[in-house]
Structure formats: C-alpha cells, structure tokens
Write a protein that holds these residues in place. Structure first.
Motif, PDB file in Angstrom:
ATOM      1  N   GLY A  90       0.933  -1.139  -0.142  1.00  0.00           N
ATOM      2  CA  GLY A  90      -0.103  -0.007  -0.153  1.00  0.00           C
ATOM      3  C   GLY A  90       0.953   1.169   0.000  1.00  0.00           C
ATOM      4  N   ILE A  91       0.301   2.364   0.318  1.00  0.00           N
ATOM      5  CA  ILE A  91       0.850   3.692   0.325  1.00  0.00           C
ATOM      6  C   ILE A  91       1.980   3.725   1.559  1.00  0.00           C
ATOM      7  N   GLN A  92       2.915   3.981   1.433  1.00  0.00           N
ATOM      8  CA  GLN A  92       4.054   4.330   2.460  1.00  0.00           C
ATOM      9  C   GLN A  92       4.702   5.550   2.250  1.00  0.00           C
ATOM     10  N   VAL A  93       5.108   6.305   3.199  1.00  0.00           N
ATOM     11  CA  VAL A  93       6.057   7.486   3.138  1.00  0.00           C
ATOM     12  C   VAL A  93       7.495   6.875   3.860  1.00  0.00           C
ATOM     13  N   PHE A  94       8.592   6.971   3.009  1.00  0.00           N
ATOM     14  CA  PHE A  94       9.752   6.596   3.453  1.00  0.00           C
ATOM     15  C   PHE A  94      10.625   8.104   3.748  1.00  0.00           C
TER      16      PHE A  94
END
Length: 134
Positions: A15-19
């Motif tokens: 799914g959508i992830q921020v790194f």
C-alpha cells in the motif's frame, strides 16, 4: 544453551507508504547505489539502483529510474545533477507492492520481494499528503 534473539525483520506492508531516506551507499566503480529508507514505524527498506550492466555498459533504464526517484525526493523535476549524500533526510511517498515467489532453496516456502512504484514527493511523515494539493 545459546539464547537467540527475537527476529526484528518485518515485511513492509503493501500500500501507500512514506519513507525517509536515511542512508546512501554509492559505488561508482561498480555502478550501484543503495538507498536505505525507513518508514515512520522504523521499518527499513534498501532500494538498489544499477547504473551499469554486468558487462560494464551504461544501464540507461537504471539511470532513468534513479533520476525520477531523486527528482521526486527533492521535489524538483528540473534537476540535472545531485550530490547523492544530499538525498539523506528527504522523504518520498510510494506504492509498495509485494511480489511473492517460491523460495529457490526450499520450494515449500516463499519469499516476498518489495516493489516500489508510483513515486511522489512528501514533506515528511505527517505532511505526506500536503504536496498532493499543490
């Protein structure tokens, strides 16, 4: 008896992830760059970009993917060159997909490869959606 540690490895959820980009390992002579990133929860992922083929020729596809990744992380699509260390501290939002394959050493098990797609800029973990509105 030897006490073993508990496994700390976790697969990054799909799914959508921020790194947050937390480390760079660039080996110009080999034509590889490893970008280490972490989620808000501390899960880590290392993405490897290959700028040369096994034969030592230019890998234009790898350069193109890294160029898009870097421009997205900097949120500056007119960049022509960067100092790779300046990527550290930048954030990037991605779609994480899982590619589950049979384990080559033990067909009764599987391995999960993480695929990053749909890069977009992010201001940080909490401001991940702010740039979508610009």
């Amino acid at each position: 008896m030897i006490q073993l540690s508990e496994s700390q490895f976790q697969v990054i959820p799909a799914g959508i992830q921020v790194f947050n980009i937390i480390g760079i390992e660039y080996k110009a002579n080999l034509g590889t760059m490893k970008v280490t990133m972490a989620t808000k929860d501390g899960l880590k992922h290392t993405e490897t970009f290959r700028f040369k083929t096994k034969e030592g020729k230019t890998n234009q596809g790898g350069i193109n993917v890294f160029s898009y990744f870097a421009r997205t992380a900097f949120n500056n699509f007119s960049l022509q060159e960067i100092n790779e260390e300046e990527l550290v501290g930048h954030y990037i939002k991605v779609l994480v997909e899982h590619d589950v394959q049979p384990n080559k050493n033990d067909p009764s098990k599987t391995v999960t490869f993480i695929r990053l797609k749909e890069f977009s800029p992010a201001l940080g973990f909490d401001g991940a959606d702010e740039l979508d509105e610009l």
